[in-house]
Motif scaffolding. Sequence first.
Motif, PDB file in Angstrom:
ATOM      1  N   ARG A 248      67.373  64.739  59.060  1.00 25.04           N
ATOM      2  CA  ARG A 248      66.426  65.344  58.118  1.00 25.04           C
ATOM      3  C   ARG A 248      66.695  66.844  57.986  1.00 25.04           C
ATOM      4  NH1 ARG A 248      62.102  63.603  60.412  1.00 25.04           N
ATOM      5  NH2 ARG A 248      62.021  61.672  59.213  1.00 25.04           N
ATOM      6  N   THR A 249      66.868  67.514  59.113  1.00 27.09           N
ATOM      7  CA  THR A 249      67.132  68.960  59.104  1.00 27.09           C
ATOM      8  C   THR A 249      68.441  69.264  58.389  1.00 27.09           C
ATOM      9  OG1 THR A 249      65.917  69.238  61.175  1.00 27.09           O
ATOM     10  CG2 THR A 249      67.445  70.993  60.575  1.00 27.09           C
TER      11      THR A 249
ATOM     12  N   ARG B 157      66.862  61.012  63.560  1.00 25.64           N
ATOM     13  CA  ARG B 157      66.205  61.228  62.269  1.00 25.64           C
ATOM     14  C   ARG B 157      65.875  62.705  62.066  1.00 25.64           C
ATOM     15  NH1 ARG B 157      63.727  56.144  63.267  1.00 25.64           N
ATOM     16  NH2 ARG B 157      61.902  57.133  64.176  1.00 25.64           N
ATOM     17  N   VAL B 158      65.387  63.356  63.121  1.00 27.35           N
ATOM     18  CA  VAL B 158      65.083  64.788  63.035  1.00 27.35           C
ATOM     19  C   VAL B 158      66.350  65.562  62.691  1.00 27.35           C
ATOM     20  CG1 VAL B 158      64.405  66.819  64.400  1.00 27.35           C
ATOM     21  CG2 VAL B 158      63.052  64.715  64.531  1.00 27.35           C
TER      22      VAL B 158
ATOM     23  N   TYR C 249      70.052  67.409  56.171  1.00 20.51           N
ATOM     24  CA  TYR C 249      69.923  67.088  54.752  1.00 20.51           C
ATOM     25  C   TYR C 249      69.154  68.176  54.012  1.00 20.51           C
ATOM     26  CZ  TYR C 249      71.674  62.234  55.037  1.00 20.51           C
ATOM     27  OH  TYR C 249      72.439  61.108  55.163  1.00 20.51           O
ATOM     28  N   ARG C 250      68.054  68.616  54.602  1.00 22.19           N
ATOM     29  CA  ARG C 250      67.260  69.665  53.945  1.00 22.19           C
ATOM     30  C   ARG C 250      68.067  70.948  53.813  1.00 22.19           C
ATOM     31  NH1 ARG C 250      61.559  68.454  56.871  1.00 22.19           N
ATOM     32  NH2 ARG C 250      60.851  66.880  55.388  1.00 22.19           N
TER      33      ARG C 250
ATOM     34  N   GLU D 195      64.500  58.613  66.844  1.00 24.06           N
ATOM     35  CA  GLU D 195      63.701  59.757  66.374  1.00 24.06           C
ATOM     36  C   GLU D 195      64.496  61.061  66.386  1.00 24.06           C
ATOM     37  OE1 GLU D 195      60.904  62.020  64.655  1.00 24.06           O
ATOM     38  OE2 GLU D 195      60.994  59.838  64.714  1.00 24.06           O
TER      39      GLU D 195
END
Length: 172
Positions: free
Chosen positions: A132-133, A128-129, A135-136, A125
């Motif tokens: 994700r951060t 992934r956080v 990538y964004r 997790e």
Amino acid sequence: MRDKARAQTTVGEDLLFLTDDQLRRGIEAMFFAYRAFTADPDMILADLDYGRAHHRALHFINREPGLTVTSLLAVLGVTKQSLNRVLRTLIEDDLVQSRVGIRDRRERQLHLTEKGVSLERRLSEAQRVRMRTAYRNAGPQAVAGFRQVLEAMMDPETRSQYQAMKDLPEER
């Protein structure tokens, strides 16, 4: 319009001729990124007296339930002795089950228990956080470029294994 295309070509060409210092900076960025990427799971693993090999085994068993020991050996690129130590611990701690193969009874298929799924989820997790951060913040073109660079760094056998993993169904 031509100037913009020329400017993009120049930037692209500059990337083809990186200096040793620029390459060193890229290597250092990978080291520091990897350290940050593994920091959160490492804390969880340390509390359980596990290492990164345990995490990788849990990750890939979760990714492909029923994965054979032989396949996991190939994916992880570790010795049989090393993997056996890791699997023994995970099985004894009720995180992984080893079942007789369906097609070949000599094979051992690996599955996460509920406890194993829960631990794997905790470990991944934070990663992934972080992904994700990043990538964004970087945007879709940077993400595509990043994946391209990572795949280009893989040797052909590793890339083949990675491609096979990409074809698996989404995480459960």
